[in-house]
Design a protein around this motif. Structure first.
Motif, PDB file in Angstrom:
ATOM      1  N   HIS A  89      16.616  78.345 -88.994  1.00 25.39           N
ATOM      2  CA  HIS A  89      17.727  78.104 -88.074  1.00 25.39           C
ATOM      3  C   HIS A  89      18.723  77.082 -88.617  1.00 25.39           C
ATOM      4  O   HIS A  89      19.750  76.824 -87.988  1.00 25.39           O
ATOM      5  N   MET A  90      18.422  76.508 -89.793  1.00 23.02           N
ATOM      6  CA  MET A  90      19.297  75.508 -90.386  1.00 23.02           C
ATOM      7  C   MET A  90      20.091  76.106 -91.540  1.00 23.02           C
ATOM      8  O   MET A  90      19.633  77.027 -92.216  1.00 23.02           O
ATOM      9  N   THR A  91      21.264  75.552 -91.788  1.00 21.37           N
ATOM     10  CA  THR A  91      22.053  75.959 -92.947  1.00 21.37           C
ATOM     11  C   THR A  91      21.430  75.377 -94.223  1.00 21.37           C
ATOM     12  O   THR A  91      20.518  74.542 -94.167  1.00 21.37           O
ATOM     13  N   VAL A  92      21.935  75.821 -95.371  1.00 20.75           N
ATOM     14  CA  VAL A  92      21.488  75.280 -96.654  1.00 20.75           C
ATOM     15  C   VAL A  92      21.690  73.767 -96.688  1.00 20.75           C
ATOM     16  O   VAL A  92      20.800  73.004 -97.084  1.00 20.75           O
ATOM     17  N   GLU A  93      22.856  73.316 -96.247  1.00 22.58           N
ATOM     18  CA  GLU A  93      23.170  71.890 -96.234  1.00 22.58           C
ATOM     19  C   GLU A  93      22.183  71.123 -95.362  1.00 22.58           C
ATOM     20  O   GLU A  93      21.682  70.060 -95.751  1.00 22.58           O
ATOM     21  N   GLU A  94      21.883  71.659 -94.201  1.00 23.03           N
ATOM     22  CA  GLU A  94      20.961  70.988 -93.277  1.00 23.03           C
ATOM     23  C   GLU A  94      19.539  71.002 -93.813  1.00 23.03           C
ATOM     24  O   GLU A  94      18.803  70.016 -93.657  1.00 23.03           O
ATOM     25  N   ASN A  95      19.125  72.084 -94.448  1.00 22.24           N
ATOM     26  CA  ASN A  95      17.794  72.151 -95.034  1.00 22.24           C
ATOM     27  C   ASN A  95      17.609  71.088 -96.117  1.00 22.24           C
ATOM     28  O   ASN A  95      16.578  70.409 -96.164  1.00 22.24           O
ATOM     29  N   MET A  96      18.612  70.951 -96.976  1.00 19.39           N
ATOM     30  CA  MET A  96      18.482  69.996 -98.078  1.00 19.39           C
ATOM     31  C   MET A  96      18.479  68.552 -97.577  1.00 19.39           C
ATOM     32  O   MET A  96      17.798  67.698 -98.143  1.00 19.39           O
ATOM     33  N   GLY A  97      19.217  68.277 -96.518  1.00 22.00           N
ATOM     34  CA  GLY A  97      19.311  66.899 -96.051  1.00 22.00           C
ATOM     35  C   GLY A  97      18.341  66.523 -94.959  1.00 22.00           C
ATOM     36  O   GLY A  97      18.298  65.352 -94.539  1.00 22.00           O
ATOM     37  N   LYS A 101      17.372  62.833 -93.265  1.00 16.82           N
ATOM     38  CA  LYS A 101      17.731  62.576 -91.868  1.00 16.82           C
ATOM     39  C   LYS A 101      16.529  62.074 -91.075  1.00 16.82           C
ATOM     40  O   LYS A 101      16.649  61.116 -90.299  1.00 16.82           O
ATOM     41  N   MET A 102      15.367  62.697 -91.292  1.00 12.48           N
ATOM     42  CA  MET A 102      14.164  62.293 -90.568  1.00 12.48           C
ATOM     43  C   MET A 102      13.714  60.890 -90.955  1.00 12.48           C
ATOM     44  O   MET A 102      13.060  60.203 -90.178  1.00 12.48           O
ATOM     45  N   ASN A 103      14.071  60.464 -92.168  1.00 15.17           N
ATOM     46  CA  ASN A 103      13.693  59.123 -92.625  1.00 15.17           C
ATOM     47  C   ASN A 103      14.748  58.076 -92.291  1.00 15.17           C
ATOM     48  O   ASN A 103      14.660  56.932 -92.751  1.00 15.17           O
ATOM     49  N   GLY A 104      15.763  58.461 -91.517  1.00 18.08           N
ATOM     50  CA  GLY A 104      16.722  57.485 -91.009  1.00 18.08           C
ATOM     51  C   GLY A 104      17.851  57.119 -91.944  1.00 18.08           C
ATOM     52  O   GLY A 104      18.506  56.084 -91.750  1.00 18.08           O
ATOM     53  N   HIS A 105      18.118  57.940 -92.960  1.00 18.99           N
ATOM     54  CA  HIS A 105      19.221  57.636 -93.873  1.00 18.99           C
ATOM     55  C   HIS A 105      20.564  57.870 -93.183  1.00 18.99           C
ATOM     56  O   HIS A 105      20.693  58.715 -92.288  1.00 18.99           O
ATOM     57  N   ILE A 110      23.504  60.900 -96.846  1.00 20.27           N
ATOM     58  CA  ILE A 110      22.923  62.243 -96.893  1.00 20.27           C
ATOM     59  C   ILE A 110      23.945  63.234 -97.449  1.00 20.27           C
ATOM     60  O   ILE A 110      23.634  64.049 -98.323  1.00 20.27           O
ATOM     61  N   GLN A 111      25.175  63.161 -96.971  1.00 21.48           N
ATOM     62  CA  GLN A 111      26.220  64.068 -97.436  1.00 21.48           C
ATOM     63  C   GLN A 111      26.470  63.916 -98.928  1.00 21.48           C
ATOM     64  O   GLN A 111      26.635  64.902 -99.655  1.00 21.48           O
ATOM     65  N   THR A 112      26.458  62.666 -99.416  1.00 20.24           N
ATOM     66  CA  THR A 112      26.690  62.410-100.839  1.00 20.24           C
ATOM     67  C   THR A 112      25.579  63.000-101.703  1.00 20.24           C
ATOM     68  O   THR A 112      25.837  63.652-102.727  1.00 20.24           O
ATOM     69  N   LYS A 113      24.330  62.784-101.270  1.00 23.47           N
ATOM     70  CA  LYS A 113      23.205  63.278-102.055  1.00 23.47           C
ATOM     71  C   LYS A 113      23.108  64.800-102.018  1.00 23.47           C
ATOM     72  O   LYS A 113      22.791  65.439-103.030  1.00 23.47           O
ATOM     73  N   VAL A 114      23.369  65.392-100.865  1.00 28.12           N
ATOM     74  CA  VAL A 114      23.354  66.849-100.763  1.00 28.12           C
ATOM     75  C   VAL A 114      24.464  67.448-101.626  1.00 28.12           C
ATOM     76  O   VAL A 114      24.256  68.464-102.310  1.00 28.12           O
ATOM     77  N   VAL A 149      17.379  65.655-103.562  1.00 23.98           N
ATOM     78  CA  VAL A 149      18.048  64.651-102.725  1.00 23.98           C
ATOM     79  C   VAL A 149      17.134  63.472-102.412  1.00 23.98           C
ATOM     80  O   VAL A 149      17.619  62.380-102.080  1.00 23.98           O
ATOM     81  N   ARG A 150      15.841  63.658-102.533  1.00 23.21           N
ATOM     82  CA  ARG A 150      14.929  62.551-102.265  1.00 23.21           C
ATOM     83  C   ARG A 150      14.917  61.520-103.394  1.00 23.21           C
ATOM     84  O   ARG A 150      14.400  60.417-103.224  1.00 23.21           O
ATOM     85  N   GLY A 151      15.459  61.892-104.569  1.00 27.34           N
ATOM     86  CA  GLY A 151      15.485  60.964-105.697  1.00 27.34           C
ATOM     87  C   GLY A 151      14.105  60.549-106.159  1.00 27.34           C
ATOM     88  O   GLY A 151      13.846  59.349-106.344  1.00 27.34           O
ATOM     89  N   PRO A 152      13.187  61.494-106.358  1.00 26.63           N
ATOM     90  CA  PRO A 152      11.808  61.129-106.712  1.00 26.63           C
ATOM     91  C   PRO A 152      11.682  60.623-108.143  1.00 26.63           C
ATOM     92  O   PRO A 152      12.548  60.880-108.989  1.00 26.63           O
TER      93      PRO A 152
END
Length: 349
Positions: A89-97, A101-105, A110-114, A149-152
């Protein structure tokens, strides 16, 4: 980014031990591939690095940290699985970020990293689409983008291409190789496909039954295998193996081929002689082997021969190609023969 070190790592399920004292060092920025047949322990070992499987004994270090008993979220790793596991139900952008989002960034972060992950993976045109509107390869790129996007410190891939068709697998191999070049991250990749291992890896770890058989660069393993298992597993088509006996004259008597030089081996010793398909020449005037099948791939054909107790595959190029039903002889190049102990399978050097 960080390297990964495994020291005498063991995994048991009850009384059953599946990983047997693995020692391995993966350098910072290295692309390391775990390869081996089904059930060899490669995915289990990867999941131990991720923290998804508990380590029974030994230690795992990522960078300067001992992460053996850390939770997965604390290890600084991101894992890409065989299945895409995208939110439909999420877009590609929403899936990646979503993870950020859940970790409070912050939304801007989020937009920059995505946006950066999308640029690297060439997903800019698909950011507003939902997974149902994407191809399998595009979905897997979104899954990889979610990891980026998590920068592991370390990326972990568990057979990420196995659900794709042949053309997409080739395309995604190129994408993953380009990704590693662009971001320079440490990557550990699990596959049973030795072609993926050869084309992607800086370092290959060949596993069998929870043990390391050999570690090395792809061409080092191809040209200088330590044992018959590695020699047969690395390379497509695989190496040919025929049994023979060392004669008093320092040669090996190979049924269907004749004698080949084997200096330094004890007379009377039973050995297995290894020959790669590209190191064998077909003599169409011979009559020792019958052509059972010829697989033409355009620029190259693989000719399957019958004769004696062993099946042999030979690579042919050029205008002349053997046909099914032909009778031929073969001549291996003595500079590219491999000798293995018939009992243990270890390389005789």
């Amino acid at each position: 980014m960080s390297g990964v070190v495994l020291n005498d790592v063991i995994k048991k399920y009850g009384e059953t031990q599946v990983i047997h004292g693995i020692d391995l060092q993966i350098e910072n920025g290295e692309f390391c591939v775990f390869v081996g047949p089904s059930g060899c322990g490669k995915s289990t070992l990867l999941r131990m690095v991720a923290g998804l499987e508990e380590t029974t004994d030994g230690a795992i270090r990522i960078g300067q940290r001992d992460v053996t008993r850390m939770d997965p979220a604390e290890r600084g790793v991101a894992m890409v699985f065989q299945t895409y596991a995208l939110y439909p139900h999420m877009t590609v952008e929403e899936n990646m970020g979503f993870g950020l989002k859940m970790n409070g960034h912050a939304k801007r972060e989020i937009q920059t990293k995505v946006a950066e992950a999308s640029r690297i993976l060439q997903l800019d045109d698909y950011l507003k689409r939902k997974p149902a509107a994407l191809s399998g390869g595009q979905r897997q790129r979104v899954s990889i983008g979610r990891a980026i996007v998590r920068g592991p410190e370390v990326f972990l891939f568990d057979e990420p291409l196995s659900n794709l068709d042949a053309e997409l697998r080739v395309e995604m191999r190129v994408e993953i190789a380009r990704l590693h070049k662009d971001i320079g991250a440490t990557m550990i990749y699990v596959t049973h496909d030795q072609v993926e291992a050869m084309t992607l890896a800086d370092k290959i770890v060949v596993l069998r039954a929870g043990r390391i058989e050999q570690v090395g660069a792809p061409m080092d393993l191809y040209r200088d295998p330590d044992n018959q298992f590695v020699a047969g597993f690395i390379g497509s088509p695989s190496m040919n193996f025929v049994r023979g006996t060392v004669t008093d004259g320092g040669q090996v008597d190979v049924p269907g081929i004749g004698t080949v030089p084997a200096a330094g081996l004890d007379a009377g010793r039973e050995v297995v002689v290894g020959m790669r398909p590209e190191h064998i020449t077909i003599d169409p005037a011979g009559d020792t082997h019958r052509v059972d099948l010829s697989e033409s791939l355009g620029g190259v054909s693989y000719v399957h021969l019958l004769g004696g107790n062993d099946k042999i595959v030979v690579e042919e190029r050029g205008d002349y190609r053997s046909k099914e039903g032909d009778t031929v002889a073969i001549r291996p190049d003595p500079a590219y023969l491999y000798f293995f102990d018939a009992a243990s399978g270890q390389r005789l050097r």
